[in-house]
Design an enzyme around this catalytic site. Sequence first.
Site, PDB file in Angstrom:
ATOM      1  N   CYS A  68       0.881  -1.174   0.000  1.00  0.00           N
ATOM      2  CA  CYS A  68       0.000   0.000   0.000  1.00  0.00           C
ATOM      3  C   CYS A  68       0.912   1.215   0.000  1.00  0.00           C
ATOM      4  CB  CYS A  68      -1.005  -0.021   1.152  1.00  0.00           C
ATOM      5  SG  CYS A  68      -0.323   0.113   2.815  1.00  0.00           S
ATOM      6  N   HIS A 101      13.727 -15.415  12.056  1.00  0.00           N
ATOM      7  CA  HIS A 101      13.247 -15.453  13.441  1.00  0.00           C
ATOM      8  C   HIS A 101      11.732 -15.549  13.555  1.00  0.00           C
ATOM      9  CE1 HIS A 101      17.069 -13.450  15.346  1.00  0.00           C
ATOM     10  NE2 HIS A 101      17.359 -14.413  14.487  1.00  0.00           N
TER      11      HIS A 101
HETATM   12  C1  RB5 Z   1      -4.023   5.332   0.638  1.00  0.00           C
HETATM   13  O1  RB5 Z   1      -4.063   6.703   0.428  1.00  0.00           O
HETATM   14  C2  RB5 Z   1      -3.121   5.020   1.815  1.00  0.00           C
HETATM   15  O2  RB5 Z   1      -3.711   5.460   2.988  1.00  0.00           O
HETATM   16  C3  RB5 Z   1      -2.848   3.533   1.862  1.00  0.00           C
HETATM   17  O3  RB5 Z   1      -2.265   3.119   0.681  1.00  0.00           O
HETATM   18  C4  RB5 Z   1      -1.908   3.061   2.954  1.00  0.00           C
HETATM   19  O4  RB5 Z   1      -0.749   3.805   2.985  1.00  0.00           O
HETATM   20  C5  RB5 Z   1      -2.509   2.880   4.280  1.00  0.00           C
HETATM   21  O5  RB5 Z   1      -1.867   2.460   5.251  1.00  0.00           O
END
Ligand code: RB5
Length: 145
Positions: A68, A101
């Site tokens: 993400c 680990h």
């Molecule tokens: C998306 O904008 C962002 O919040 C997501 O990709 C991530 O970083 C969340 O933890």
Amino acid sequence: MEKVKIAVGSDHGGFVLKGQIVEYLKEKGYEVTDCGTYSTESCDYPVYAKAVAKLVSTNDAEKGILVCGSGIGVSIAANKVKGVRAALCHEPYSAMLSRLHNNANVLCLGERITGRDLAIDIVDRWLSTEYEGGRHQKRLDMLEQ
Ligand code: RB5
């Protein structure tokens, strides 16, 4: 030899890096299940983290990789699935330790933080390091309880 199965997923914030990782893994001969997302349209990371984590927890994938924006959201989400040990890593040394680990079975990365080449180094080190077992197993058993 049977191909190692890896489930991969991201939200919109990790979409580009996920694509680069999928391409690399396929080149290396892994069997990749891409759980989405499939565009940069805004979406919710728990959906994709759960999809990957479920495949790992049921042994339909040996390992998972999630991306993400920061790597934080997907790591929090993946760790809610029983049997999943997700590690957010920003460099290869942590990735290696998470295997040695913690027997981490999901690797989390942040596209806003880690560029493609470093991410590939992290993936390589993570995939090539075996769990050490021994003294660590008791602690992993405690996590399961
Ligand atoms: C998306 O904008 C962002 O919040 C997501 O990709 C991530 O970083 C969340 O933890």
